[in-house]
Write an enzyme that holds these catalytic residues in place. Structure first.
Site, PDB file in Angstrom:
ATOM      1  CE1 TYR A  96      56.414  19.190  57.666  1.00  0.00           C
ATOM      2  CE2 TYR A  96      56.500  17.300  56.319  1.00  0.00           C
ATOM      3  CZ  TYR A  96      55.688  18.204  56.865  1.00  0.00           C
ATOM      4  OH  TYR A  96      54.424  18.396  56.713  1.00  0.00           O
ATOM      5  CE  LYS A 101      55.615  22.897  53.401  1.00  0.00           C
ATOM      6  NZ  LYS A 101      56.834  22.129  53.934  1.00  0.00           N
ATOM      7  NE  ARG A 105      48.465   5.914  35.914  1.00  0.00           N
ATOM      8  CZ  ARG A 105      48.846   4.871  35.373  1.00  0.00           C
ATOM      9  NH1 ARG A 105      50.284   4.384  35.187  1.00  0.00           N
ATOM     10  NH2 ARG A 105      48.055   3.999  34.800  1.00  0.00           N
ATOM     11  CG  ASP A 130      63.419  18.221  52.585  1.00  0.00           C
ATOM     12  OD1 ASP A 130      63.267  19.610  52.088  1.00  0.00           O
ATOM     13  OD2 ASP A 130      62.419  17.499  53.115  1.00  0.00           O
TER      14      ASP A 130
HETATM   15  C1  LIG Z   1      56.547  20.533  53.992  1.00  0.00           C
HETATM   16  C2  LIG Z   1      57.869  19.698  54.002  1.00  0.00           C
HETATM   17  C3  LIG Z   1      57.667  18.568  53.497  1.00  0.00           C
HETATM   18  C4  LIG Z   1      56.455  18.075  52.873  1.00  0.00           C
HETATM   19  O1  LIG Z   1      55.864  18.550  51.807  1.00  0.00           O
HETATM   20  P1  LIG Z   1      54.380  18.657  51.440  1.00  0.00           P
HETATM   21  O2  LIG Z   1      54.213  19.464  50.387  1.00  0.00           O
HETATM   22  O3  LIG Z   1      53.690  19.257  52.659  1.00  0.00           O
HETATM   23  O4  LIG Z   1      53.749  17.219  51.346  1.00  0.00           O
HETATM   24  C5  LIG Z   1      58.725  17.921  53.422  1.00  0.00           C
HETATM   25  N1  LIG Z   1      60.029  18.300  53.943  1.00  0.00           N
HETATM   26  C6  LIG Z   1      60.127  19.543  54.314  1.00  0.00           C
HETATM   27  C7  LIG Z   1      61.193  20.096  55.131  1.00  0.00           C
HETATM   28  C8  LIG Z   1      58.789  20.249  54.279  1.00  0.00           C
HETATM   29  O5  LIG Z   1      59.059  21.703  55.196  1.00  0.00           O
END
Ligand SMILES: *Cc1c(COP(=O)(O)O)cnc(C)c1O
Length: 372
Positions: free
Chosen positions: A96, A193, A44, A168
Site C-alpha cells: 500500500y 476497508k 485514551r 497486513d
Molecule cells: C488503506 C490501507 C491502509 C491504511 O489504512 P487507513 O485506514 O487508510 O489509514 C493500510 N494497508 C492497506 C493494505 C490498505 O489498503
C-alpha cells in the site's frame, strides 16, 4: 470455538453494564469516576465501548489482544514501531502506498535499514534473513496486484531467524484469513476497508498473540493517544455484525465479474486472488483507464475498497500516489492499472455497467482533448 459468523453477532458485553442493552452502548465520556469502579479512568487509556470492540476483534483474530486505532495507518505505525530504532526491516515489494511512504519516513527518522524482498521468493527471503532483522512486513494478498504468499512457510523462516512477522490483512480480514494462526506475530488491518464495510469511518487494528508485544502495543496506544474514539468504535462494532454476509456476497460477485472480464477479452491483464473481492486489470492505455472511471455509474471513483458499494481506483494516480519518488520503480506499477472493489449490488447490474463502459472506452477516439 464458535464459528466466525456467530462471533460476529454475539459480541462480548461490558462488565456491570446496568441496562443489559442489546446494542453495545456508546460511552461518550473522556473520564470515569475511579472511586466508583476500578476499571476505567480515562478514554485514551481505556473506554468501555472500545474494550468490547477490542475483545471481539481478538476473538475474531485468534489473538491474545487486539488494539483499535484511529486509522489503518495509525495501526501500521504502531506495528512498525515494534522494530527498534536503527534495526533492519524487510518489506515486501507490492505494498500500500501509505505504508511505503511511512517506511521511507521511518527509515530516515529512526535510522532503519530498510530492505525490500519478494516474499514469494523463499530462497531470497531466507538469505535476507541471515542478517539480523527485527521485522518483516508483508501484505497478502497484496494491493493492488493481489499476489498471495505462503504465510506458513514465511512464518517458519522468520521464527527461525528471530524476526517478527507483520502481516497486513486489510483485503481479506479475519473472516477469510487469520495471520496469527499461520504463524505471524502481528496481524494488521485497515478497518476502514472491509472490516467496517460502509465507508463511514477510518480505523485500524493490530492483533498479537504474544504477551510482551501486547504490553508494548498497549503502552504505545496510550502514550501516543492514537486509539479509536467511542463513536467510531461503535460504528465498527455495527459494521462487523454483517462482515460475513457482506463479504460472502462480495466474493461471489467478484468471481463472476472476474470470469466475465476474462472471457470478454477487452482487458489486457487481470489480477485476482481466491476469496478476494478486489480485482485489478490493465486496459493497456492510461487514457482508456481514466475514461473508464468517468463512464462507470455504479462503480464510484474512490481510493478505498471493501465497502458495500463497488468502487474503481487508478492506483498510480490515487491510492498509491503517495509512494515516494525513489521507490516508484520498485513495484513497477503500470500507470493504466485499474483496481475494482466489488460490492454487494446485484452482479448483473454491475456487469451491465462495466460491460457498457468498457465497450465505450474501447471504441472512444484516442485524443480526447481534441474533442473539447
Ligand atoms: C488503506 C490501507 C491502509 C491504511 O489504512 P487507513 O485506514 O487508510 O489509514 C493500510 N494497508 C492497506 C493494505 C490498505 O489498503
Amino acid at each position: 470455538m464458535r464459528h466466525l459468523e456467530t462471533l460476529l453477532v454475539h459480541r462480548p458485553t461490558i462488565p456491570g453494564e446496568p441496562a443489559a442493552a442489546s446494542s453495545t452502548p456508546i460511552y461518550q465520556s473522556a473520564t470515569f469516576c475511579v472511586d466508583r469502579q476500578g476499571r476505567w479512568d480515562y478514554s485514551r487509556s481505556g473506554n468501555p465501548t472500545r474494550d468490547v470492540l477490542e475483545r471481539q476483534l481478538a476473538e475474531l483474530d485468534g489473538a491474545r489482544r487486539s488494539f483499535a486505532f484511529a486509522s489503518g495507518m495509525a495501526a501500521v505505525s504502531a506495528a512498525l514501531r515494534m522494530a527498534p530504532a536503527g534495526s533492519r526491516v524487510l518489506a515486501g515489494i507490492d505494498l500500500y502506498g501509505g505504508t511505503l511512504r511511512l517506511l521511507d519516513d521511518l527509515a530516515i527518522d529512526r535510522g532503519l535499514d530498510l530492505v525490500f524482498v519478494d516474499p514469494n521468493d523463499l530462497d531470497a527471503l531466507s538469505r535476507a534473513l541471515e542478517t539480523t532483522t527485527a521485522l518483516l512486513w508483508i501484505e497478502t494478498p497484496s494491493n493492488p496486484r493481489l499476489e498471495v504468499v505462503d504465510l506458513s512457510a514465511i512464518a517458519a523462516l522468520t521464527r527461525r531467524a528471530g524476526t517478527l512477522l507483520a502481516v497486513d490483512n486489510s483485503i481479506l480480514s479475519p473472516y477469510r484469513q487469520r495471520p496469527l494462526e499461520l504463524g505471524a506475530d502481528l496481524a494488521v488491518q485497515s478497518a476502514t476497508k472491509v472490516l467496517g464495510g460502509h465507508s463511514d469511518l477510518t480505523a485500524g487494528v493490530v492483533s498479537v498473540a504474544d504477551a510482551e508485544l501486547a504490553e508494548r502495543l498497549a503502552f504505545r496506544q496510550n502514550a501516543e493517544g492514537t486509539a479509536l474514539a467511542p463513536f467510531d468504535s461503535w460504528l465498527l462494532l455495527r459494521g462487523l455484525e454483517t462482515l460475513g454476509v457482506r463479504n460472502h456476497q462480495q466474493v461471489e460477485n467478484a468471481a463472476e465479474i472476474a470470469r466475465r472480464l476474462r472471457s470478454s477479452g477487452v482487458v489486457e491483464q487481470l489480477f485476482s486472488a481466491p476469496e478476494s473481492y478486489v480485482i485489478s486489470f490493465d486496459t493497456g492505455s492510461l487514457e482508456r483507464s481514466r475514461r473508464l472511471l468517468i463512464e462507470l455509474e455504479l462503480f464510484r471513483a474512490t481510493v478505498s475498497f471493501g465497502g458495500v458499494t463497488s468502487s474503481i481506483n487508478l492506483p498510480c494516480e490515487m491510492s498509491h500516489a503517495s509512494i515516494p519518488e525513489r521507490w516508484r520503480s520498485l513495484g513497477d506499477l503500470s500507470p493504466s492499472l485499474v483496481r475494482l472493489s466489488i460490492g454487494i449490488e446485484n452482479v448483473a447490474d454491475l456487469w451491465a455497467d462495466l460491460d457498457r463502459a468498457l465497450r465505450r472506452v474501447s471504441s472512444a477516439p484516442r485524443l480526447l482533448e481534441v474533442a473539447r
